[in-house]
Design an enzyme around this catalytic site. Structure first.
Site: not given
Ligand code: SF4
Length: 364
Positions: A137, A334
């Site tokens: 990211e 996750s």
């Molecule tokens: S919602 Fe989940 S995937 Fe999206 S930025 Fe936040 S932690 Fe990351």
């Protein structure tokens, strides 16, 4: 036994969305090769299931190539993961004729950071990214922000202070270039590009740490240019933190108020947000970061991840001889909720006198 469950834990919107789109891509393309740029999310179970259904990973999470780009053909399906990807990779795929937007699962909250960076660039601010330089990211955010503004990555407060030392004239250009090698955009000039800055973050960093870093640079600019001129030198970017990271971290702070004996945090070992939750729990409790119930080998042995040294370790006698044993149980963004259930049930196996889960749930 007493379990303290976090008010918010587990899957966030971005991860659910990414998983749904990945399964849809498989369903809609039975005769095509389906690739994932890298691991869909930082969860081994989900990734393994996708692989078993035929998905192949092009890279690992550190950007090391499993499948050479030459092997990717225009008709292939390539899924972009929730963290997004760099402009370089996106363009490479577009040049090959791959339709990247169809199964692009980039999380809207990551895109929000990119949009904020773009706006800062238009307003002639340089961008300080608080993130882990090797994380997908952060690499993606760095690539996008570098398009619009001079950009530099700081991993933590130590990095921020070293950058600050240069800004205040306390260290040399040589020290700057040696320290931040590979972490600033092409053509970055620390003398020209650090007088007007804004801070954005990898969305899963510790929110309080990002805030601390932003406050540090704000204060530095006040010292250097005066409080009355702060708006010309520092952009307020508080709104780039992701809601899920915030909620999960806030819920973890509440867990720290409990009288638990230990904490178990469930999630993938390469998951940034899970390691931050483990880090918070470890401020108060002996904390065990595990990726599944299989890591709890017996009441006398748990295998868990030491996120500081990035290695698995074994702790004997992790359950204290208390009655009742009080355990904080939570998970990262996750981690599927079923995994948390399985960990809870695994722990209950060691306490045959505990009330059965069904009997407890019947009340609800
Ligand atoms: S919602 Fe989940 S995937 Fe999206 S930025 Fe936040 S932690 Fe990351």
């Amino acid at each position: 036994m007493v379990f303290y469950l976090a008010r918010h834990f587990g899957f966030c919107y971005g991860v659910e969305n990414a998983i749904e789109i990945s399964y849809k891509a498989l369903e809609e393309n039975p005769s095509k090769r389906v690739f994932l740029l890298s691991q869909m999310i930082h969860n081994q179970e989900v990734n393994r299931d996708l692989q078993n259904r035929g998905i192949r990973f092009i890279m690992d999470t550190d950007g090391r190539q499993f499948i050479p780009w030459e092997e990717i053909r225009p008709e292939d399906v390539v899924i972009i993961p929730a963290f997004g990807t760099t402009l370089e990779i996106e363009n490479l795929l577009l040049d090959k004729g791959v339709e990247v937007q169809k199964y692009n699962t980039t999380c809207p909250f990551v895109e929000k950071v990119w949009n904020r960076a773009e706006k800062l660039g238009v307003e002639k601010y340089s961008i300080i990214i608080h993130g882990k330089p090797g994380h997908e990211e952060t690499r993606a955010t760095f690539s996008h922000s570098s398009k619009d503004a001079p950009s530099i990555i700081v991993r933590d407060m130590d990095d921020a202070v070293q950058l600050g030392n240069y800004m205040l004239g306390h260290s040399s250009r040589e020290t700057f270039f040696a320290k931040f090698d590979g972490k600033f955009s092409t053509g970055f000039d620390p003398d020209r590009n650090l007088s007007r800055v804004g801070v954005v973050n990898q969305t899963t960093m510790l929110a309080t740490e990002t805030q601390g870093i932003a406050d540090y640079f704000r204060q530095l600019m006040v010292e250097k240019y005066g409080a009355e001129n702060i708006q010309d030198h520092f952009a307020d970017t508080r709104d780039t933190l992701c809601y899920a990271t915030n909620d999960n971290q806030d819920a973890t702070y509440e867990l720290l108020e409990t009288d638990a004996h230990l904490a178990i945090v469930v999630g993938g070992y390469n998951s940034s947000n899970t390691s931050h939750i483990a880090e918070l729990c470890a401020r108060k409790f002996p904390t065990y970061f595990i990726n599944s119930e299989a890591e709890i080998r017996s009441p006398a042995e748990i295998h868990h991840f030491d996120y500081h040294n990035k290695q698995k370790i074994v702790t004997p006698n992790f359950l204290p001889g208390k009655d009742p044993v009080k355990i904080v149980l939570t998970s990262g963004a996750s981690c599927p909720d079923t995994l948390v259930d399985r960990v809870l049930l695994r722990l209950l196996e060691f306490f045959p006198e505990a009330k059965p889960v069904d009997a407890l749930l019947a009340v609800w």
